[in-house]
Design a protein around this motif. Structure first.
Motif, PDB file in Angstrom:
ATOM      1  N   ILE A  10       0.862  -1.188   0.000  1.00 42.25           N
ATOM      2  CA  ILE A  10       0.000   0.000   0.000  1.00 42.25           C
ATOM      3  C   ILE A  10       0.896   1.235   0.000  1.00 42.25           C
ATOM      4  CG2 ILE A  10      -1.826   1.263   1.193  1.00 42.25           C
ATOM      5  CD1 ILE A  10      -2.635  -1.328   2.544  1.00 42.25           C
ATOM      6  N   GLY A  14      -2.197   5.467  -1.614  1.00 38.34           N
ATOM      7  CA  GLY A  14      -3.192   4.430  -1.360  1.00 38.34           C
ATOM      8  C   GLY A  14      -3.697   4.465   0.067  1.00 38.34           C
ATOM      9  N   ALA A  15      -2.780   4.712   1.015  1.00 35.37           N
ATOM     10  CA  ALA A  15      -3.169   4.793   2.426  1.00 35.37           C
ATOM     11  C   ALA A  15      -4.058   6.006   2.675  1.00 35.37           C
ATOM     12  CB  ALA A  15      -1.930   4.858   3.304  1.00 35.37           C
ATOM     13  N   THR A 146      -4.966  -7.511  -1.729  1.00 35.00           N
ATOM     14  CA  THR A 146      -4.632  -6.188  -1.202  1.00 35.00           C
ATOM     15  C   THR A 146      -4.473  -5.144  -2.288  1.00 35.00           C
ATOM     16  OG1 THR A 146      -3.548  -7.173   0.696  1.00 35.00           O
ATOM     17  CG2 THR A 146      -2.964  -4.903   0.186  1.00 35.00           C
ATOM     18  N   ARG A 147      -3.808  -5.513  -3.384  1.00 34.57           N
ATOM     19  CA  ARG A 147      -3.555  -4.515  -4.428  1.00 34.57           C
ATOM     20  C   ARG A 147      -4.842  -4.060  -5.101  1.00 34.57           C
ATOM     21  NH1 ARG A 147       1.635  -3.513  -5.163  1.00 34.57           N
ATOM     22  NH2 ARG A 147       3.182  -5.047  -4.498  1.00 34.57           N
ATOM     23  N   GLY A 150      -6.240  -1.371  -2.826  1.00 26.74           N
ATOM     24  CA  GLY A 150      -5.516  -0.119  -2.951  1.00 26.74           C
ATOM     25  C   GLY A 150      -5.849   0.615  -4.236  1.00 26.74           C
ATOM     26  N   SER A 211      -3.601  -0.895   8.961  1.00 26.87           N
ATOM     27  CA  SER A 211      -2.935  -1.449   7.777  1.00 26.87           C
ATOM     28  C   SER A 211      -1.456  -1.085   7.760  1.00 26.87           C
ATOM     29  CB  SER A 211      -3.621  -0.930   6.502  1.00 26.87           C
ATOM     30  OG  SER A 211      -5.001  -1.194   6.528  1.00 26.87           O
ATOM     31  N   ILE A 215       1.949  -0.717   4.561  1.00 26.44           N
ATOM     32  CA  ILE A 215       2.198   0.576   3.946  1.00 26.44           C
ATOM     33  C   ILE A 215       3.696   0.755   3.704  1.00 26.44           C
ATOM     34  CG2 ILE A 215       2.052   3.088   4.308  1.00 26.44           C
ATOM     35  CD1 ILE A 215      -0.476   2.580   5.941  1.00 26.44           C
TER      36      ILE A 215
END
Length: 437
Positions: A10, A14-15, A146-147, A150, A211, A215
């Motif tokens: 991330i 994205g975060a 996950t991607r 994001g 998360s 990150i």
């Protein structure tokens, strides 16, 4: 547990997108009208004070997350502050529940705005049905990896932040910069109580904390992402609050509290503006739900890995993270079906503020020197949370005592549940001394 998480998956944008995604999804579309109902014509100011209280709270999360970034951030903070105890496990579950409650809030908002686009009844059974459909969609996106979360978060965050900002500016311009939401006086208690919902509108920043291990450069970027997401949201909230107040009198805002933005768009921007606002609401709520499901499932997985809560596979294949993802969406779906927006928001505020107070006290007592945190900031956060919680509970006791009772009973049951579990399954040092960094 490390095999279930992908470090550096991330980015900082994205975060920030995840944090703003959760906040804007609930804060603007679901809570603006409810805040106006409590605060009266001062409801834009409630967002400002809510941001100030949130800033004191965020200080604690930033200091400890920069030192110990984790995939289950808040559970990790509580475990480090209190050890593997009933207090840590119970408060962690309160946070997880407040996040799941937020998901049901966002899901019902999605259903409400969808029906408004077709002239449907906001009290229709289709509202929870559409909300559950969105929860299933959020599950599928999260299950894909996950991607995917994001990427979806970044694209949707850009769309809704720019779109909502355009709505606010256009609505203010169309109104001639006059403020119509005048009249009425909610009083000091009502205004302070409204801050509880304003804080709830900002609590999405904790998604970033949960998360942290995924990150990039987490020791620096977790704090940066929290600050940036809160800053973006306070600007958006103020812009939209003034836009709504400039186009609708207070009584109409309160009457349309579950879809106040769509109601405000019509006199300001016409039918086209109304439909564009509904479209923005759908994008905002969908992205907020995806980001929230992502974070809470990881927090529950962390608690399970710490052996601080029970876990059952129920015959499901896959990892603990996959199982907690399923648990998250099932509970969110249940709440979406059986609770209305006002009660969902109230429960979320009770659980979150109680957990937040426990975190600040734990860090003050046990970790402030280790992470070089200022005592006065930690204690100020405790006092502010406590004042807001008491005022909110007082107002709700007068208007809806059942939700106050449900909140108190719910919190008591959470601590009783984990207390019995930990008494029967004591946690050894080796059980919770895992890689959290």
């Amino acid at each position: 547990m490390t095999e279930s998480y992908k470090k550096n998956s991330i980015t900082l944008p994205g975060a920030v997108a995840m944090g703003t995604g959760v906040m804007i999804g609930a804060g603007i579309f679901a809570l603006t009208g409810q805040i106006a109902e409590l605060a009266g014509p001062l409801f834009p100011l409630s967002f400002v004070v809510g941001a100030i209280v949130t800033a004191f709270s965020a200080y604690t999360y930033i200091k400890i997350s920069n030192a110990y970034p984790s995939a289950g951030g808040i559970a990790m903070i509580l475990e480090k502050a209190y050890g593997p105890t009933t207090v840590a496990a119970g408060a962690s579950l309160l946070m997880a529940l407040s996040m799941v409650i937020n998901e049901s809030l966002v899901a019902r908002t999605f259903g409400t705005y969808t029906l408004r686009a077709f002239g449907g009844d906001p009290d229709s059974i289709l509202v929870p049905a559409l909300g559950v459909g969105l929860i299933v969609f959020a599950y599928l996106v999260n299950a894909s990896g996950t991607r995917s979360v994001g990427l979806v978060s970044i694209v949707m965050a850009l769309l809704k932040v720019s779109g909502i900002a355009l709505f606010g500016v256009s609505a203010l311009w169309a109104s001639g910069l006059s403020f119509e939401a005048t009249g009425g006086d909610a009083g000091t208690t009502g205004f302070v109580a409204s801050i509880a919902l304003s804080i709830l509108a900002f609590k999405g920043f904790t998604t970033i904390t949960n998360s942290g291990a995924e990150i990039t450069d987490p020791h620096r970027n977790v704090g940066r992402a929290i600050i940036l997401s809160i800053s973006i949201c306070v600007v958006i909230y103020l812009l939209v609050a003034f836009a709504v107040g400039s186009n609708l009198p207070l009584d109409r805002i309160v009457a349309a509290k579950d879809y106040a933005l769509a109601e405000a768009a019509q006199p300001a921007l016409g039918q086209t503006g109304f439909y564009l606002t509904v479209a923005l609401a759908l994008v905002a709520t969908a992205s907020g739900l995806i980001a929230s499901v992502f974070a809470v499932s990881r927090m529950l997985a962390m608690l399970t890995d710490m052996k601080m809560v029970p876990h059952s596979h129920f015959g499901m294949p896959g990892t603990i993270k996959n199982h907690t993802l399923v648990y998250t969406v099932v509970v969110a779906g249940f709440l979406t079906v059986f609770f209305d927006l006002s009660r969902i928001a109230s429960l979320g505020a009770f659980f979150y503020l109680a957990m937040d107070i426990i975190i600040h006290l734990g860090v003050f007592r046990h970790l402030r020197q280790e992470i070089s945190a200022q005592s006065w900031v930690l204690l100020t956060a405790v006092v502010l949370d406590a004042v807001v919680l008491i005022a909110f509970a007082t107002m709700k006791w007068q208007s809806d005592p059942l939700i106050v009772i449900l909140g108190l009973v719910g919190m008591a049951l959470v601590f009783l549940f984990v207390g019995i579990f930990l008494a029967r399954n004591p946690v050894n040092d080796d059980d919770h001394d895992h890689d959290r960094h």
